[in-house]
Design a protein around this motif. Sequence first.
Motif, short mmCIF file in Angstrom:
data_model
loop_
_atom_site.label_atom_id
_atom_site.label_comp_id
_atom_site.label_asym_id
_atom_site.label_seq_id
_atom_site.Cartn_x
_atom_site.Cartn_y
_atom_site.Cartn_z
N GLY A 530 37.01 -60.89 -33.75
CA GLY A 530 38.26 -61.21 -33.06
C GLY A 530 38.81 -62.55 -33.50
O GLY A 530 38.06 -63.52 -33.66
N THR A 567 41.36 -52.75 -28.42
CA THR A 567 41.57 -54.08 -29.01
C THR A 567 42.04 -55.11 -27.98
O THR A 567 41.93 -56.31 -28.23
N TRP A 570 39.32 -57.49 -27.29
CA TRP A 570 38.75 -58.26 -28.40
C TRP A 570 39.13 -59.74 -28.25
O TRP A 570 40.26 -60.14 -28.55
N ILE A 576 32.69 -57.31 -32.68
CA ILE A 576 32.85 -55.96 -32.12
C ILE A 576 32.40 -54.95 -33.16
O ILE A 576 32.77 -55.03 -34.35
#
Length: 631
Positions: A530, A567, A570, A576
């Motif tokens: 991220g 997402t 994130w 991830i």
Amino acid sequence: MKKAVSRPVIIAVSLTLALAVILRFDMSEWVRGGDGWRWQYDVAPAAYSVPLAGALIVYLAGCWLLVRRGAKAAVIIGWSIAGTVLIGLMGTAIHDGGNPFYSLFVRTTALLGTGPHWAANHIDWAGGEWQNWTAVMDKFGGHMRNVPPGSVAWYELLNRTFGQAPGLSATLYRVLLPYQCQNFDLLNYPPEEWASATFGMLMPLWSALSILPLYALSKRVVGDDARLVVMGYALIPGLTGFGGSWSTLYPLFSVLALWLLVRGLEGQRGGGWLALSGLVTGLGLFTNFALIPLPAFLGLYTLVDVLLARRQHLWQAVQVGLWFGAGLLVPWVIFWLLTGQTFFDLLETSMQFHLGISRNYLFWLVYHPWDWVMWSGLGLMALSLYGVIRWWRGRKDLSVPVLNLSLLFMMLILSISGTARGETGRVWLFFSPFLLVTAVQALRWAEGASPARGWAMMTAAQAIGTLAILSSLNVMGSSFTPPPPAPLVSASRAVDATFSLTTDAPLFSLSGWDAQMEGDALRLNLHWQGIDQPLSPFWFGAVLVSPGGQTYSVPAWQPGGDIRYPTTCWQPGSTIGDSVLIPLPANPESGDWWISLAVYANPQQGAAQLIVSQAGQTPDQQIGLGPVRIG
């Protein structure tokens, strides 16, 4: 030589501590209810109970210090408000992982929690759905069948207000997103509908504002000892136990309505005050039908005050009722003019659900008042009853305890009527401040002119009782769950590719991948990093390219597999993993295959793809991963 603490105080303290022990160690499940309803016994982890205990100790120490120093009313009120908020926050988080803001957010936004925020965002306001509110009540069901338009319309008003401040809404959305980043129902909301949830998250503060009219009311009942009343407000267990729910706001309606009524009864020209009292009560009823008993209670107070305390003619009480009724009707007349539906239309729909819940009358004849007493304070109830007995025995010399008698009559009527259906600790919470006032009044009679010692013992016991009940009972559920932890996978092949909406604003990067055969499919493992939290969920898609150049599209997917980790979850700096099983065509061609990976703004592949950037390469809308040997 100091005067010994009176027997009523010792009894009240002992009862409070005994109940605390019974609840904490679950010595009898019948204390928590039975026959169709019982509060869940769920001991909170010590790590979450300790902060609440610390908040209670700090608050009590401050209260005792302020009383000893004779602090001014404004200081005591401010401390009481701050303490109510602090204890509310610490207590709210005790069963939800220790984060009060997460707890308050999910309780506000879930239908199974409080409901009005959810309802406001699922009503077709532009299409006029709100004009048939009985249908709205049936549509959402459950507790929402007891909810008139008030609280739901309030959230819609907040939605439109925040919609006029897109910058503020976007900021609040970004702050709140981590609490339900995986919830696609909420992810469909525009930012202003997330932002409006902050009102519910501030419920401990709105609840604490009840202290202002409570002090004004208490001044008229117990004089300078009103300071003792407001400092005890934060220690009512139900205010924290049901934190985040609208039930903790309803004491503001009830206390304000009674204070305005008392002003009207005492004034020479009190009609305006009485009408305002009715208006506040009408607005309360427009918010929730849980407040149905409030007009009856205020009527009882009027009768006791006019007929018993003042020895006036019944016509005086009738006049009060006329002024009060005029104010009460205002919001409902407006609603009727706008929709054609009346108070009784909505009440009928509500009662069809409410009275349809079966309860054993004789069992709940006892347990309905007990549940309210447990969540308000057993010691407070003991003192309040002592006040009634003490007045009756010395009624020639003591003034009529109007509030005490009215509250007692109201509880008897509600219990005998059999109209309640469990959860009275929450539903009748708006009566709890009055119990506190009557307890302090009785304390004055028991302890004499200086009730501070008895009050100190009582508040300490009340604090212990509050800690025991909050750490033992888990009473505020939600249909929402916390975001899952980030999934992790191993990926043996390194890559460095950033994905962004624009080339200068990267959102996340792909740092590793690998793929291998798994049966008749290809297992693709992706290792992501991220960079900046995306504010909307992106979809991932792939195209398989055979050695001969033939392509096979793969349906778009959400990362995280079964746990679904979009997402929007994130966080910057987080790692991830995503593992997806990609079906292969029948009898796949042997040789080196490639995977064209792309990220989309919606499930329709080919629309609004993210930009992929790699060192030394021209930005593209996909990244080629390969070769992958098959066959």
